[in-house]
Design a protein around this motif. Structure first.
Motif, PDB file in Angstrom:
ATOM      1  N   ASN A 130       0.870  -1.311   0.000  1.00  0.00           N
ATOM      2  CA  ASN A 130       0.008   0.094   0.182  1.00  0.00           C
ATOM      3  C   ASN A 130       0.993   1.340   0.065  1.00  0.00           C
ATOM      4  O   ASN A 130       0.721   2.154  -0.625  1.00  0.00           O
ATOM      5  N   GLU A 168      -7.276   1.236  -1.308  1.00  0.00           N
ATOM      6  CA  GLU A 168      -8.677   0.597  -0.956  1.00  0.00           C
ATOM      7  C   GLU A 168      -8.067  -0.658  -0.018  1.00  0.00           C
ATOM      8  O   GLU A 168      -7.295  -1.299  -0.646  1.00  0.00           O
ATOM      9  N   ARG A 169      -8.313  -0.804   1.094  1.00  0.00           N
ATOM     10  CA  ARG A 169      -7.625  -1.556   2.218  1.00  0.00           C
ATOM     11  C   ARG A 169      -8.781  -2.805   2.596  1.00  0.00           C
ATOM     12  O   ARG A 169      -8.218  -3.794   3.008  1.00  0.00           O
ATOM     13  N   GLY A 170      -9.965  -2.774   2.059  1.00  0.00           N
ATOM     14  CA  GLY A 170     -10.800  -3.785   2.140  1.00  0.00           C
ATOM     15  C   GLY A 170     -11.459  -3.602   3.696  1.00  0.00           C
ATOM     16  O   GLY A 170     -11.157  -2.700   4.472  1.00  0.00           O
ATOM     17  N   ARG A 171     -12.676  -4.401   3.817  1.00  0.00           N
ATOM     18  CA  ARG A 171     -13.471  -4.399   5.389  1.00  0.00           C
ATOM     19  C   ARG A 171     -12.274  -4.879   6.144  1.00  0.00           C
ATOM     20  O   ARG A 171     -12.439  -4.065   7.260  1.00  0.00           O
ATOM     21  N   ALA A 175      -6.983  -6.250   1.971  1.00  0.00           N
ATOM     22  CA  ALA A 175      -6.972  -6.381   0.464  1.00  0.00           C
ATOM     23  C   ALA A 175      -5.785  -6.164  -0.216  1.00  0.00           C
ATOM     24  O   ALA A 175      -4.713  -5.396   0.492  1.00  0.00           O
ATOM     25  N   GLY A 176      -5.681  -6.615  -1.488  1.00  0.00           N
ATOM     26  CA  GLY A 176      -4.191  -6.423  -2.047  1.00  0.00           C
ATOM     27  C   GLY A 176      -3.311  -7.511  -1.863  1.00  0.00           C
ATOM     28  O   GLY A 176      -2.184  -7.535  -2.615  1.00  0.00           O
ATOM     29  N   GLU A 177      -3.471  -8.624  -1.144  1.00  0.00           N
ATOM     30  CA  GLU A 177      -2.704  -9.824  -1.158  1.00  0.00           C
ATOM     31  C   GLU A 177      -2.944 -10.710  -2.215  1.00  0.00           C
ATOM     32  O   GLU A 177      -3.348 -11.863  -2.162  1.00  0.00           O
TER      33      GLU A 177
END
Length: 340
Positions: A130, A168-171, A175-177
């Motif tokens: 990120n 955007e990191r997710g709930r 996110a992004g892995e």
């Protein structure tokens, strides 16, 4: 300690001498690196510590972070306002806890709070990819692009999603892995616990593993690589393979092309899911340049759904190199600190 120049893309910006510096720290599977970063993304000082082993206890890595921060604070020529940490692992939505780090021994590690007890400055924690993605969007090779996916090829694969100027990191913050997408059911065992993850086929670890296997098998194709490492295949590294490929070793070039092909396949899958305008490829393996990226672009075009009838995302190398992680961590920390 070396003093840096400015990075690519910073020439049009002028630093505000009244704005405090920020320290960025990038924690990977093999190192803790940091820098003093101004508001243009330029780095004036750097520091680094090598982590002795991926099973290193959290307190040891914490000590290294504090050591790097202390060194950089001593070198700063004006006040430092915040510390940004980019950690190679799953960072929870609280931006304080490293839930899981496949290449380090962190499990629900309260990293921000632990460091805040030892560093008398605001501390902000984020995923390292990120941070790198933010740096490339702010100062690097994808400035002005509204939809960006970052893919970092290092020990494993890190990833990040940036949409309309927002990470955007997710709930749950994870996110992004992308590196842990399964691309080969029943394939190589991954340190995350699953088999066949993308990073087992398109990372620095994958590159070195395949090269070592050729050497250990006594393949004549690996003669030149074997001569490089003598009797110790374990000493072979990704940069050594890249250097050999640049020097004309066809096997080294083939190994990089294979990694690039797997990279392109994964990017095509991500394009179908996110439809970005650009992919920015960072991490140590990206230093191979077109030896990696041209095979990736070819594979991307071959595997993209609706190919020939849709716009294609650009695939570009990170402009800030291995420093993107700590540049972005510092800039994110500065942004967060200004809102506190």
């Amino acid at each position: 300690m070396t003093q840096a120049g400015v990075h690519p893309g910073s020439g049009a910006r002028t630093a505000d001498e009244q704005t405090p510096l920020a320290i960025g720290i990038d924690i990977g599977g093999t190192k803790v690196a940091g820098g003093l970063v101004d508001d243009t993304g330029a780095v004036s000082r750097r520091a680094r510590r090598d982590t002795p082993h991926r099973s290193t206890k959290p307190l040891v890595v914490e000590d290294m972070i504090v050591s790097v921060v202390d060194e950089l604070l001593e070198l700063a020529d004006r006040p430092v306002g915040a510390i940004g940490i980019g950690a190679a692992g799953f960072v929870a939505a609280d931006r304080a806890t490293v839930v899981f780090a496949p290449h380090l021994s962190w499990r629900h590690e309260p990293l921000r709070d632990a460091l805040a007890k030892r560093i008398d400055l605001p501390v902000f924690v984020d995923n390292d990819a990120n941070a790198a993605c933010w740096a490339e969007w702010r100062f690097g090779s994808v400035q002005g692009e509204s939809h960006v996916l970052m893919v970092n090829l290092g020990t494993g694969i890190g990833g990040a999603v940036l949409l309309n100027g927002r990470i955007e990191r997710g709930r749950f913050g994870i996110a992004g892995e992308f590196g842990h997408m399964q691309v080969m059911p029943g394939g190589h065992r991954c340190e995350c616990g699953n088999r066949g993850c993308w990073e087992q086929y398109a990372s620095g670890n994958a590159l070195v593993r395949e090269a070592r296997s050729l050497i250990q098998a006594g393949s004549p194709l690996a003669h030149d690589l074997a001569a490089t490492v003598g009797s110790d295949p374990q000493s072979l590294s990704g940069p050594m393979i890249t250097e050999a490929a640049r020097a004309g070793d066809p096997t080294a070039a083939e190994l990089l092309a294979e990694i690039g092909t797997w990279l392109g396949v994964g990017l095509a899958n991500l394009a179908n899911a996110f439809d970005p305008g650009a992919f920015v490829i960072g991490g140590g393996v990206s230093a191979a340049g077109d030896l990696l990226l041209e095979p990736a672009r070819d594979a991307f075009r071959r595997h993209l759904a609706g190919r020939g009838y849709r716009p294609e995302a650009r695939i570009v190398a990170a402009g800030l190199g291995n420093e993107a992680g700590f540049i972005g961590a510092a800039d994110l920390a500065r942004s967060e600190e200004s809102r506190v």
